[in-house]
Motif scaffolding. Structure first.
Motif, PDB file in Angstrom:
ATOM      1  N   LEU A   1      -7.037  -1.066  -6.374  1.00 24.08           N
ATOM      2  CA  LEU A   1      -8.477  -1.184  -6.562  1.00 24.08           C
ATOM      3  C   LEU A   1      -8.810  -1.740  -7.941  1.00 24.08           C
ATOM      4  O   LEU A   1      -9.680  -2.613  -8.072  1.00 24.08           O
ATOM      5  CB  LEU A   1      -9.140   0.172  -6.343  1.00 24.08           C
ATOM      6  N   MET A   2      -8.108  -1.268  -8.980  1.00 26.95           N
ATOM      7  CA  MET A   2      -8.342  -1.797 -10.332  1.00 26.95           C
ATOM      8  C   MET A   2      -7.988  -3.274 -10.407  1.00 26.95           C
ATOM      9  O   MET A   2      -8.698  -4.062 -11.038  1.00 26.95           O
ATOM     10  CB  MET A   2      -7.523  -1.009 -11.361  1.00 26.95           C
ATOM     11  N   ALA A   3      -6.907  -3.682  -9.737  1.00 22.85           N
ATOM     12  CA  ALA A   3      -6.516  -5.089  -9.737  1.00 22.85           C
ATOM     13  C   ALA A   3      -7.557  -5.947  -9.024  1.00 22.85           C
ATOM     14  O   ALA A   3      -7.887  -7.045  -9.485  1.00 22.85           O
ATOM     15  CB  ALA A   3      -5.149  -5.249  -9.080  1.00 22.85           C
ATOM     16  N   LEU A   4      -8.088  -5.460  -7.900  1.00 23.75           N
ATOM     17  CA  LEU A   4      -9.107  -6.218  -7.171  1.00 23.75           C
ATOM     18  C   LEU A   4     -10.391  -6.363  -7.978  1.00 23.75           C
ATOM     19  O   LEU A   4     -11.004  -7.440  -7.995  1.00 23.75           O
ATOM     20  CB  LEU A   4      -9.402  -5.552  -5.833  1.00 23.75           C
ATOM     21  N   VAL A   5     -10.804  -5.304  -8.662  1.00 23.36           N
ATOM     22  CA  VAL A   5     -12.009  -5.374  -9.490  1.00 23.36           C
ATOM     23  C   VAL A   5     -11.787  -6.338 -10.655  1.00 23.36           C
ATOM     24  O   VAL A   5     -12.654  -7.159 -10.984  1.00 23.36           O
ATOM     25  CB  VAL A   5     -12.414  -3.969  -9.980  1.00 23.36           C
ATOM     26  N   SER A   6     -10.616  -6.262 -11.287  1.00 23.54           N
ATOM     27  CA  SER A   6     -10.308  -7.186 -12.393  1.00 23.54           C
ATOM     28  C   SER A   6     -10.284  -8.631 -11.913  1.00 23.54           C
ATOM     29  O   SER A   6     -10.816  -9.526 -12.572  1.00 23.54           O
ATOM     30  CB  SER A   6      -8.959  -6.832 -13.019  1.00 23.54           C
ATOM     31  N   TYR A   7      -9.666  -8.856 -10.751  1.00 21.08           N
ATOM     32  CA  TYR A   7      -9.605 -10.209 -10.203  1.00 21.08           C
ATOM     33  C   TYR A   7     -11.004 -10.727  -9.886  1.00 21.08           C
ATOM     34  O   TYR A   7     -11.333 -11.876 -10.177  1.00 21.08           O
ATOM     35  CB  TYR A   7      -8.737 -10.215  -8.945  1.00 21.08           C
TER      36      TYR A   7
ATOM     37  N   PHE B   1       0.819  -1.212   0.000  1.00 25.47           N
ATOM     38  CA  PHE B   1       0.000   0.000   0.000  1.00 25.47           C
ATOM     39  C   PHE B   1       0.856   1.265   0.000  1.00 25.47           C
ATOM     40  O   PHE B   1       0.438   2.302  -0.499  1.00 25.47           O
ATOM     41  CB  PHE B   1      -0.952   0.027   1.201  1.00 25.47           C
ATOM     42  N   MET B   2       2.041   1.172   0.557  1.00 25.57           N
ATOM     43  CA  MET B   2       2.916   2.325   0.598  1.00 25.57           C
ATOM     44  C   MET B   2       3.554   2.594  -0.766  1.00 25.57           C
ATOM     45  O   MET B   2       3.737   3.741  -1.163  1.00 25.57           O
ATOM     46  CB  MET B   2       4.025   2.091   1.640  1.00 25.57           C
ATOM     47  N   VAL B   3       3.847   1.547  -1.515  1.00 28.16           N
ATOM     48  CA  VAL B   3       4.570   1.678  -2.786  1.00 28.16           C
ATOM     49  C   VAL B   3       3.624   1.852  -3.972  1.00 28.16           C
ATOM     50  O   VAL B   3       3.873   2.684  -4.848  1.00 28.16           O
ATOM     51  CB  VAL B   3       5.486   0.450  -2.993  1.00 28.16           C
ATOM     52  N   VAL B   4       2.549   1.087  -4.008  1.00 29.40           N
ATOM     53  CA  VAL B   4       1.644   1.100  -5.161  1.00 29.40           C
ATOM     54  C   VAL B   4       0.462   2.028  -4.854  1.00 29.40           C
ATOM     55  O   VAL B   4      -0.127   1.935  -3.776  1.00 29.40           O
ATOM     56  CB  VAL B   4       1.139  -0.335  -5.451  1.00 29.40           C
ATOM     57  N   PRO B   5       0.099   2.910  -5.776  1.00 25.47           N
ATOM     58  CA  PRO B   5      -1.057   3.782  -5.545  1.00 25.47           C
ATOM     59  C   PRO B   5      -2.340   2.958  -5.384  1.00 25.47           C
ATOM     60  O   PRO B   5      -2.525   1.905  -6.005  1.00 25.47           O
ATOM     61  CB  PRO B   5      -1.132   4.632  -6.814  1.00 25.47           C
ATOM     62  N   PHE B   6      -3.234   3.466  -4.541  1.00 28.86           N
ATOM     63  CA  PHE B   6      -4.452   2.740  -4.191  1.00 28.86           C
ATOM     64  C   PHE B   6      -5.333   2.475  -5.406  1.00 28.86           C
ATOM     65  O   PHE B   6      -5.978   1.434  -5.482  1.00 28.86           O
ATOM     66  CB  PHE B   6      -5.238   3.509  -3.123  1.00 28.86           C
TER      67      PHE B   6
END
Length: 109
Positions: free
Chosen positions: A63-69, A54-59
């Motif tokens: 969120l886009m990865a979770l929706v795609s998954y 969460f510190m390195v990758v923008p939220f």
């Protein structure tokens, strides 16, 4: 007669759900107070890794990865990709967590 039987079945279902919720709460408490040292270490490592992520990758990318998954796993292709072995390993890990014993204290004394 059918309504009595369905009410009994509903009561049994509610009882089983409440039992599972209580066991899950006691297992989570066991992890939090480090009664299950190996499991607590695993959870701490996972939480540290996710905090670094969460510190390195923008939220918005997470969120886009979770929706795609989620959409991939809901599709017929995702249902074929699901692995029983990983589900079994997670269930075995969860079942190996000891439940913190509950001590009932009589307050009337």
């Amino acid at each position: 007669m059918e309504s009595i039987v369905s009410a009994q079945q509903g009561l049994r279902t509610v009882h089983e759900v409440m039992q599972n919720i209580n066991i899950a709460i006691l297992k989570i408490w066991s992890i939090l107070v480090s009664k299950a040292q190996k499991h607590a270490d695993t959870v701490m490592i996972a939480m540290a890794g996710s905090s670094i992520l969460f510190m390195v990758v923008p939220f918005k990318f997470i969120l886009m990865a979770l929706v795609s998954y989620g959409s991939l796993m809901a599709s017929p292709l995702g249902k074929r990709l699901q692995n029983e072995q990983s589900d079994r390993r997670i269930r075995e890990w969860w079942d190996s967590i000891p439940v913190t014993p509950v001590e009932i204290v009589d307050s009337s004394k």
